[in-house]
Design a protein around this motif. Structure first.
Motif, PDB file in Angstrom:
ATOM      1  N   ILE A  76       0.848  -1.212   0.000  1.00  0.00           N
ATOM      2  CA  ILE A  76       0.000   0.000   0.000  1.00  0.00           C
ATOM      3  C   ILE A  76       0.875   1.250   0.000  1.00  0.00           C
ATOM      4  N   LYS A  77       1.939   1.236   0.829  1.00  0.00           N
ATOM      5  CA  LYS A  77       2.848   2.378   0.887  1.00  0.00           C
ATOM      6  C   LYS A  77       3.591   2.555  -0.442  1.00  0.00           C
ATOM      7  N   GLU A  78       3.966   1.422  -1.081  1.00  0.00           N
ATOM      8  CA  GLU A  78       4.650   1.496  -2.375  1.00  0.00           C
ATOM      9  C   GLU A  78       3.745   2.097  -3.446  1.00  0.00           C
ATOM     10  N   LEU A  79       2.451   1.872  -3.316  1.00  0.00           N
ATOM     11  CA  LEU A  79       1.485   2.403  -4.286  1.00  0.00           C
ATOM     12  C   LEU A  79       1.150   3.869  -4.021  1.00  0.00           C
ATOM     13  N   LYS A  80       1.868   4.472  -3.070  1.00  0.00           N
ATOM     14  CA  LYS A  80       1.761   5.907  -2.758  1.00  0.00           C
ATOM     15  C   LYS A  80       0.379   6.313  -2.231  1.00  0.00           C
ATOM     16  N   SER A  81      -0.330   5.383  -1.615  1.00  0.00           N
ATOM     17  CA  SER A  81      -1.611   5.747  -1.015  1.00  0.00           C
ATOM     18  C   SER A  81      -1.359   6.519   0.278  1.00  0.00           C
ATOM     19  N   ASP A  82      -2.113   7.595   0.486  1.00  0.00           N
ATOM     20  CA  ASP A  82      -1.951   8.364   1.730  1.00  0.00           C
ATOM     21  C   ASP A  82      -3.018   7.995   2.758  1.00  0.00           C
ATOM     22  N   ALA A  83      -3.720   6.880   2.519  1.00  0.00           N
ATOM     23  CA  ALA A  83      -4.749   6.434   3.462  1.00  0.00           C
ATOM     24  C   ALA A  83      -4.109   6.020   4.787  1.00  0.00           C
ATOM     25  N   GLY A  84      -4.836   6.230   5.864  1.00  0.00           N
ATOM     26  CA  GLY A  84      -4.400   5.735   7.158  1.00  0.00           C
ATOM     27  C   GLY A  84      -4.756   4.259   7.263  1.00  0.00           C
ATOM     28  N   VAL A  85      -3.782   3.399   7.550  1.00  0.00           N
ATOM     29  CA  VAL A  85      -4.008   1.950   7.558  1.00  0.00           C
ATOM     30  C   VAL A  85      -4.152   1.452   8.998  1.00  0.00           C
ATOM     31  N   ILE A  86      -5.273   0.776   9.260  1.00  0.00           N
ATOM     32  CA  ILE A  86      -5.522   0.155  10.563  1.00  0.00           C
ATOM     33  C   ILE A  86      -5.412  -1.355  10.379  1.00  0.00           C
ATOM     34  N   MET A  87      -4.465  -1.961  11.057  1.00  0.00           N
ATOM     35  CA  MET A  87      -4.248  -3.406  10.945  1.00  0.00           C
ATOM     36  C   MET A  87      -5.225  -4.151  11.860  1.00  0.00           C
ATOM     37  N   ILE A  88      -5.771  -5.295  11.345  1.00  0.00           N
ATOM     38  CA  ILE A  88      -6.723  -6.109  12.106  1.00  0.00           C
ATOM     39  C   ILE A  88      -6.137  -7.497  12.297  1.00  0.00           C
ATOM     40  N   THR A  89      -6.199  -8.017  13.507  1.00  0.00           N
ATOM     41  CA  THR A  89      -5.748  -9.391  13.743  1.00  0.00           C
ATOM     42  C   THR A  89      -6.550 -10.025  14.870  1.00  0.00           C
ATOM     43  N   ALA A  90      -6.647 -11.323  14.823  1.00  0.00           N
ATOM     44  CA  ALA A  90      -7.308 -12.054  15.911  1.00  0.00           C
ATOM     45  C   ALA A  90      -6.309 -12.432  16.988  1.00  0.00           C
ATOM     46  N   TYR A  91      -5.057 -12.070  16.776  1.00  0.00           N
ATOM     47  CA  TYR A  91      -3.996 -12.452  17.712  1.00  0.00           C
ATOM     48  C   TYR A  91      -3.363 -11.189  18.282  1.00  0.00           C
ATOM     49  N   GLY A  92      -3.512 -11.032  19.577  1.00  0.00           N
ATOM     50  CA  GLY A  92      -3.025  -9.804  20.208  1.00  0.00           C
ATOM     51  C   GLY A  92      -1.543  -9.837  20.471  1.00  0.00           C
ATOM     52  N   ASP A  93      -0.767  -9.943  19.427  1.00  0.00           N
ATOM     53  CA  ASP A  93       0.690 -10.022  19.549  1.00  0.00           C
ATOM     54  C   ASP A  93       1.281  -8.613  19.547  1.00  0.00           C
ATOM     55  N   VAL A  94       1.856  -8.228  20.678  1.00  0.00           N
ATOM     56  CA  VAL A  94       2.392  -6.881  20.808  1.00  0.00           C
ATOM     57  C   VAL A  94       3.530  -6.639  19.826  1.00  0.00           C
ATOM     58  N   ASP A  95       4.422  -7.646  19.671  1.00  0.00           N
ATOM     59  CA  ASP A  95       5.542  -7.477  18.740  1.00  0.00           C
ATOM     60  C   ASP A  95       5.046  -7.240  17.321  1.00  0.00           C
ATOM     61  N   LEU A  96       4.003  -7.949  16.937  1.00  0.00           N
ATOM     62  CA  LEU A  96       3.433  -7.790  15.606  1.00  0.00           C
ATOM     63  C   LEU A  96       2.826  -6.394  15.445  1.00  0.00           C
ATOM     64  N   ALA A  97       2.171  -5.924  16.496  1.00  0.00           N
ATOM     65  CA  ALA A  97       1.587  -4.585  16.473  1.00  0.00           C
ATOM     66  C   ALA A  97       2.669  -3.530  16.301  1.00  0.00           C
ATOM     67  N   VAL A  98       3.750  -3.670  17.059  1.00  0.00           N
ATOM     68  CA  VAL A  98       4.864  -2.716  16.957  1.00  0.00           C
ATOM     69  C   VAL A  98       5.464  -2.735  15.553  1.00  0.00           C
ATOM     70  N   GLN A  99       5.631  -3.949  14.983  1.00  0.00           N
ATOM     71  CA  GLN A  99       6.204  -4.063  13.643  1.00  0.00           C
ATOM     72  C   GLN A  99       5.324  -3.379  12.598  1.00  0.00           C
ATOM     73  N   SER A 100       4.010  -3.560  12.706  1.00  0.00           N
ATOM     74  CA  SER A 100       3.113  -2.932  11.735  1.00  0.00           C
ATOM     75  C   SER A 100       3.157  -1.408  11.843  1.00  0.00           C
ATOM     76  N   LEU A 101       3.288  -0.906  13.063  1.00  0.00           N
ATOM     77  CA  LEU A 101       3.390   0.547  13.244  1.00  0.00           C
ATOM     78  C   LEU A 101       4.699   1.075  12.671  1.00  0.00           C
ATOM     79  N   LYS A 102       5.771   0.303  12.865  1.00  0.00           N
ATOM     80  CA  LYS A 102       7.066   0.698  12.305  1.00  0.00           C
ATOM     81  C   LYS A 102       7.014   0.733  10.776  1.00  0.00           C
TER      82      LYS A 102
END
Length: 451
Positions: A76-102
């Motif tokens: 999505i970032k490579e396609l130059k979209s300026d949309a705000g992306v909210i990641m959805i998961t059924a697994y509350g993995d903090v490390d995964l959340a941090v990685q997606s924010l990074k």
């Protein structure tokens, strides 16, 4: 942007999730688009602009590592979209959340979510996105100094002139109506000059009485007059090495003008009560709300002083002639006062923008600033409407008193009729033809204006 104006894309391989989100958001946002297959993201983004994308972390049930979600986030970032992306998961993995924010995600939610929490998250993402856009837009605007900004052709010309003249020591005369930001122009010139590390001293000379003029500008020694209990340097000495800005120069008397001219010619001041001249090295910037034609009147202003202070002149346009700069400045003041009064960043709906663009702003930028400050303080919603923008009754009354619209229109029509009739030596038929009126219509106007 408010959530009501937002377009949201939801990408998830679970049909139940897509249905639930669509039902939840259909009354909250302008449009909801749902998609099961992330492979369709490139074509979706190419054909439509989205404000928020809700993106599942896992599309292959046997993997569930979140790597797919991270892959499509980066895509999505490579396609130059300026949309705000909210990641959805059924697994509350903090490390995964941090990685997606990074990797550029705006936020992260865990299934199953509380509906109120999801709507709140979308609102927060839209608000942050609006702030980023403002900063990005500001970076591309021509901003001279810390507060002076504008995108209009008139302001671009001023910015160009500032860049050219600031590094010189040329004396500058800034002309413009009250409230147009003449002091910001002066400050910007100083900030971009070779004297920027030295003092910038502003003096409202129009407010100085004859008795204070010399003491304030040139200083005094102890005992020079009744209340002179100690020696004091004047503004010219305080500004030595830097810039002195004399505001409302058009309001000083001829006697004060003569004293000022002497200092500018000799580049030295003599403190009141002393006979010892003191050299000063200043860059002079003056400003006035008087038109240049009035300054040319020798009964009001010395011609030799005009030549001395007016090496280069800058004419600042009134706000009503700066087009969409009005909205740019309104956004600037909105952000300023939202922060000052600890309010959420507000947005302007179409009615508010239309009202700002159609108003004449007799008080110029200063009136706009006070209008937005008042609106931010009184706001109860996240969006400002036309009803929230209350213009100064004092400024409006003065504007109507000075330029009544009906009177101006009548005067123009009457004068035009008189000139055309005179041109045709009183021949009503020819005059009516040139005016595009019938003889009867012209006679009605002659009666109306008692011609």
């Amino acid at each position: 942007m408010t959530i009501k104006n937002a377009t949201v894309l939801v990408v998830d391989d679970d049909t139940d999730v897509l249905t639930a989100v669509r039902l939840l958001l259909k009354t909250e946002v302008m449009e909801v688009v749902t998609e099961k297959n992330p492979q369709h993201l490139p074509s979706l983004l190419a054909g439509k602009r989205f404000d928020v994308i809700m993106l599942d972390m896992n599309f292959t049930s046997s993997i569930n590592t979140g790597n797919e979600g991270l892959f499509w986030l980066r895509r999505i970032k490579e396609l130059k979209s300026d949309a705000g992306v909210i990641m959805i998961t059924a697994y509350g993995d903090v490390d995964l959340a941090v990685q997606s924010l990074k990797d550029g995600a705006a936020d992260f939610v865990v299934k199953p979510w509380h509906n109120d929490r999801l709507i709140s998250t979308i609102k927060d993402v839209l608000r942050k996105r609006a702030g980023i856009r403002e900063e990005s837009s500001a970076a591309t605007q021509s901003i001279i100094g810390s507060e002076l900004l504008g995108e209009s052709e008139q302001m671009q010309a001023i910015f160009y002139k500032i860049e050219k003249i600031a590094p010189t020591d040329a004396n500058i005369l800034v002309l413009g109506e009250n409230g147009t930001g003449k002091d910001l122009i002066a400050k910007a010139i100083h900030q971009h000059s070779l004297r920027s590390a030295k003092p910038f001293v502003k003096v409202d000379v129009g407010a100085l009485t004859d008795s204070l003029f010399e003491s304030e500008l040139f200083g005094h020694v102890k005992g020079a007059f009744t209340d002179a209990r100690e020696e004091r340097i004047g503004r010219f000495e305080a500004a030595s090495g830097g810039t002195i800005f004399l505001d409302e120069i058009g309001n000083i008397s001829l006697q004060q003008q003569a004293k000022l001219l002497s200092v500018l010619q000799n580049r030295q001041v003599t403190r009141l009560g002393s006979n010892t001249p003191i050299p000063v090295d200043v860059r002079l910037i003056c400003a006035t709300n008087l038109p240049i034609a009035e300054l040319a009147n020798e009964n009001r202003f010395r011609k030799d002083l005009i030549y001395r202070i007016n090496t280069v002149e800058i004419i600042v346009p009134p706000l009503r002639k700066r087009g969409r700069d009005i909205l740019l400045l309104a956004d600037h003041f909105n952000k300023m006062y939202s922060g000052k009064y600890l309010k959420p960043l507000l947005s302007f709906d179409k009615s508010a923008k239309d009202k700002l663009l159609s108003y004449s702003f007799p008080g110029n930028v200063r009136e706009l600033q006070y209008t937005i400050e008042r609106a931010v303080i009184m706001a109860e919603e996240e969006e400002l409407t036309a009803e929230d923008l209350l213009f100064s009754p004092i400024e409006s009354a003065m504007d109507e008193r000075e330029e009544p619209a009906d009177f101006k229109l009548s005067a123009v029509e009457k004068n035009t009729i008189l000139k055309v009739i005179e041109k045709h030596n009183g021949n009503i038929t020819r005059a009516a033809k040139e005016l595009g009126l019938t003889r009867t219509a012209l006679y009605r106007r002659l009666s109306k204006y008692d011609i």
